[in-house]
Structures are given as structure tokens and as C-alpha cells.
Design an enzyme around this catalytic site. Structure first.
Site, PDB file in Angstrom:
ATOM      1  N   THR A 268     -13.878  21.629  50.985  1.00 56.00           N
ATOM      2  CA  THR A 268     -13.239  20.357  50.632  1.00 56.00           C
ATOM      3  C   THR A 268     -13.816  19.799  49.331  1.00 56.00           C
ATOM      4  OG1 THR A 268     -13.167  18.047  51.313  1.00 56.00           O
ATOM      5  CG2 THR A 268     -14.921  19.336  52.250  1.00 56.00           C
ATOM      6  N   ASP A 269     -13.044  18.952  48.653  1.00 55.52           N
ATOM      7  CA  ASP A 269     -13.566  18.276  47.459  1.00 55.52           C
ATOM      8  C   ASP A 269     -14.601  17.215  47.826  1.00 55.52           C
ATOM      9  OD1 ASP A 269     -11.831  16.427  48.617  1.00 55.52           O
ATOM     10  OD2 ASP A 269     -10.789  15.911  46.758  1.00 55.52           O
ATOM     11  N   GLU A 270     -14.688  16.878  49.132  1.00 57.22           N
ATOM     12  CA  GLU A 270     -15.614  15.806  49.528  1.00 57.22           C
ATOM     13  C   GLU A 270     -17.079  16.206  49.311  1.00 57.22           C
ATOM     14  OE1 GLU A 270     -14.595  13.603  53.036  1.00 57.22           O
ATOM     15  OE2 GLU A 270     -12.506  14.227  52.911  1.00 57.22           O
TER      16      GLU A 270
ATOM     17  N   LYS B 218     -20.059  20.407  55.348  1.00 58.90           N
ATOM     18  CA  LYS B 218     -19.247  21.356  54.580  1.00 58.90           C
ATOM     19  C   LYS B 218     -20.035  21.848  53.354  1.00 58.90           C
ATOM     20  CE  LYS B 218     -15.513  22.532  55.143  1.00 58.90           C
ATOM     21  NZ  LYS B 218     -14.879  23.601  55.964  1.00 58.90           N
TER      22      LYS B 218
ATOM     23  N   TYR C 277     -19.696  14.693  57.638  1.00 63.43           N
ATOM     24  CA  TYR C 277     -18.681  15.753  57.469  1.00 63.43           C
ATOM     25  C   TYR C 277     -18.896  16.491  56.155  1.00 63.43           C
ATOM     26  CZ  TYR C 277     -14.237  17.847  55.986  1.00 63.43           C
ATOM     27  OH  TYR C 277     -13.283  18.717  55.502  1.00 63.43           O
TER      28      TYR C 277
END
Ligand SMILES: NC(=O)c1ccc[n+]([C@@H]2O[C@H](COP(=O)([O-])OP(=O)(O)OC[C@H]3O[C@@H](n4cnc5c(N)ncnc54)[C@H](O)[C@@H]3O)[C@@H](O)[C@H]2O)c1
Length: 350
Positions: free
Chosen positions: A132-134, A161, A157
Site C-alpha cells: 500500500t502507499d500508506e 505492511k 496497519y
């Protein structure tokens, strides 16, 4: 069958679109969909392909090392497309350990099994990790995340990741495991569990329930239609360079409040309600802790190296998404009532 590919998390939102694409595009591949069927896994997402000859569903947990080793031994996978994860930020704030277990340990368990199976001959093998870009943290009002942006995750989260991305890279550096990683922006589209913003609000607008917008609604996200993400995953799996990262995004930034207003406008139109009816349902609620202000992806690399770009505009993708939810009331009803969890029993006689 020319190749056997393991797709993890294939009963989830993005995974189901990836499974469908691989099963339909590659009749010579045997696709094994491994999913634990947590609350987010829904086999009704794959009704249309469940009887195809090149598709098989296996229920199982990626953190169960013995089970995973046996699965790799049994099927002799040529490639892995790894999507299984705990994926909801709000849930990670309530139960961070569950995220560490699935997202970090689960990924490591798969990496170990792939290394064991492939280490004699890595030729033509590939471990593809979907991220994810997060992991990049938050942006201010300007700038974009590139593949060189330093990791700076803020939620349990995104930290889990980020950690799993590091382990994938470490297995590449340490053991020579062939891998590729992609980091994608927010997805939307059919089959999205109605706990995330767009499907939740579609559901609430249909039922004329409040639309809870966090903080002042100024949070900005870069939205990508899930079917375009599945196309990008197919391309990266087959043509992405080894040991590289690709950012995937829609060049499509929306502040939450503007997105919600666009959704309300389209829903009023489709439901033949007076313009402005759904906007009255907007309610501002207390902010989420550690809320990232803005995400935006620079997708130049995948565009220039692999020729990928989104196939639909946001307005088109959103219209297709709304139509899908309006045309599939049974899916929505089963998900919101919990009935979807009986589907596996009925279909696979557990
Ligand atoms: N949704 C997004 O906008 C987005 C954006 C970028 C990246 N991603 C990443 O894409 C992947 C898929 O996201 P999604 O939105 O489809 O998630 P999802 O929550 O809809 O699906 C996750 C799937 O993984 C399965 N799963 C969970 N724990 C498991 C375990 N221990 N063993 C086996 N299966 C398990 C669930 O049953 C579910 O089917 C995730 O890795 C996520 O981090 C998502």
C-alpha cells in the site's frame, strides 16, 4: 497447465478481481486461491468463475507454517501473488497484534515456504507482494510518493505492511528470492466490503442513514478503480523487473468531502431523488487518531516502463461502482447480515 500460481487473499476485495483476471486471461495457468475467509473474505465474489477447470479454492491461514509448507510441497507453485492481509486501519487501531500476526508473520511464512521450494532453482519463479502507499506516511499539501520516498508509516496497519515489504526485500537480498513489490493507492469498485468509505456510504445512502465524515473532511486520497489495479498486478507479475518496486495510482486526488458530495450527486440522480437529498445525510464525526492528511502516488515508473495507465476516469469508475451495488442487492444484504459466511459451507460442504 503451464504454471501453478498461488494467489493469497483471493476471496477479498482486490484479490477476487485478481483471481478472476488470472483465471480468465490465463487458461493454461492453474490458479490456487488460498484464503482464511476472515470477515473480509467472501466467496460469493467469485461465483462466476468457481467452476472453471483452472481454478481451485483452498481454505487456510497464511500464518500456519506447517499447512503452508505442505501446500507448497503439494502444488509446487511457480509463482505467488500475495494479497492476504488484515487491511482496515480502524481495526488495526483496536487490535494491532492481529495485524502484526497476519501481515508480518503471514508474509514471512509464505516467503520461507517459497525459499524452501525454489532455492535449488530460482529460474522463472516470482514472489509478488501487494502493498500500500500508506507505508510512505503522509504528505503535506504538495508532493507525491515515488518509489524512492522513505518509509514513514503512522498506523499499526501501515507499519505492519511496511514491515512485510522490508522482509520481502530482505529475502531477496539475503537468499536471492526473486520478488517484486507494488504499492498502490486507495481502491474502490465492486465487491468492496461496506466498512470502507465508498461502499459504506453507498449502502448508507440507499438506506438513508447518516454519512459519517472524519474531522473536517479535508483528508485527501488518490483513488484507483480496482479493475485497473488488477490489470496493473497482472502486468507487474509478468513484466515487472526483478527486485523492483512499482507505485500504482490513479493521478486522481480527492478530498473526502468532495468525493462524498460527488457520490451523493450521482446517487440522487440514479435513485431519482431530489438533488441535494443525500448531502443532508453528511455528519462530521470525531477524527481517527494518527490520521494521515494526504496520500498521492507518482505512477510515472509503471506508466513509462510497463505502459500502464488507468482505463477509466473517477466519475466513470464511481458510476460503474454505484450501478454494481444497486444491481447486486443480494450481495450487499448477505454481507451486511453476515449470511455470506455460510456460502463456503453450502458450496464446499465444510
Ligand atoms: N483496499 C485498498 O485500497 C488497498 C490499497 C493498496 C493495497 N492494498 C493491499 O491489497 C491487499 C488486499 O486488500 P483488500 O482491500 O482486498 O483486503 P480485504 O480485507 O478485502 O481482503 C483480505 C483477504 O485476506 C484474507 N485473509 C486475512 N487474513 C488471512 C490469513 N491469515 N490467511 C489467509 N487469508 C487471510 C481475508 O479473508 C480476505 O479475503 C492487502 O494486502 C492490502 O494491504 C489494499
Amino acid at each position: 497447465m503451464s504454471k501453478t500460481i498461488l494467489i493469497t487473499g483471493g476471496a477479498g476485495f482486490i484479490g477476487s478481481h485478481v483471481v478472476r483476471r488470472f483465471v480468465n486471461q490465463y487458461p493454461n495457468y492453474r490458479i490456487i486461491n488460498l484464503d482464511a475467509l476472515t470477515y473480509a473474505g467472501n466467496l460469493e465474489n467469485l461465483k462466476d468463475i468457481e467452476n472453471k477447470d483452472n481454478y481451485k479454492f483452498v481454505k487456510g491461514d497464511i500464518t500456519d507454517a506447517q499447512f503452508i509448507d505442505e501446500l507448497f510441497e503439494k502444488y509446487q507453485f511457480d509463482g505467488v501473488v500475495h494479497l492476504a492481509a488484515e487491511s482496515h486501519v480502524d481495526r488495526s487501531i483496536k487490535d494491532p497484534l492481529a495485524f502484526a500476526k497476519t501481515n508480518i508473520l503471514g508474509t514471512m511464512t509464505l516467503l520461507n515456504a517459497a525459499k524452501e521450494l525454489w532455492s535449488d532453482d530460482y529460474n522463472d519463479k516470482r514472489f509478488y507482494h501487494i502493498s500500500t502507499d500508506e507505508v510512505y506516511g503522509t504528505l503535506g499539501e504538495t508532493g507525491l510518493f515515488t518509489e524512492e520516498t522513505a518509509y514513514d508509516p503512522n498506523s499499526p496497519y501501515s507499519a505492519s505492511k511496511a514491515s512485510s515489504d522490508h522482509f520481502v526485500r530482505a529475502y531477496g537480498e539475503t537468499y536471492g528470492l526473486p520478488y517484486v513489490i507494488s504499492n498502490c493507492s486507495n481502491n474502490y469498485g465492486p465487491n468492496h466490503f461496506p466498512e470502507k468509505l465508498i461502499p459504506l456510504f453507498i449502502h448508507n445512502i440507499i438506506n438513508e442513514n447518516p454519512l459519517p465524515v472524519y474531522g473536517d473532511g479535508k483528508y485527501t486520497r488518490d483513488w484507483l478503480y480496482v479493475i485497473d489495479h488488477a490489470r496493473a498486478i497482472d502486468l507487474i507479475f509478468h513484466e515487472g523487473k526483478n527486485a523492483e518496486t512499482y507505485n500504482i495510482g490513479g493521478f486522481n486526488e480527492w478530498q473526502n468531502i468532495d468525493l462524498v458530495k460527488e457520490l451523493c450527486r450521482q446517487m440522487d440522480d440514479k435513485l431519482n431523488r431530489e438533488p441535494g437529498t443525500s448531502e443532508k445525510l453528511i455528519t462530521y464525526v470525531k477524527d481517527r487518531p494518527g490520521h494521515d492528511l494526504r496520500y498521492a502516488i507518482d505512477a510515472t515508473k509503471i506508466n513509462q516502463e510497463l505502459g500502464w495507465s488507468p482505463s477509466v476516469t473517477f466519475e466513470e469508475g464511481l458510476a460503474e461502482t454505484i450501478d454494481w451495488y444497486l444491481n447486486n442487492p443480494a450481495w450487499l444484504k448477505h454481507v451486511t447480515s453476515g449470511d455470506y459466511q455460510n456460502y463456503y459451507k453450502e458450496q464446499y460442504q465444510d
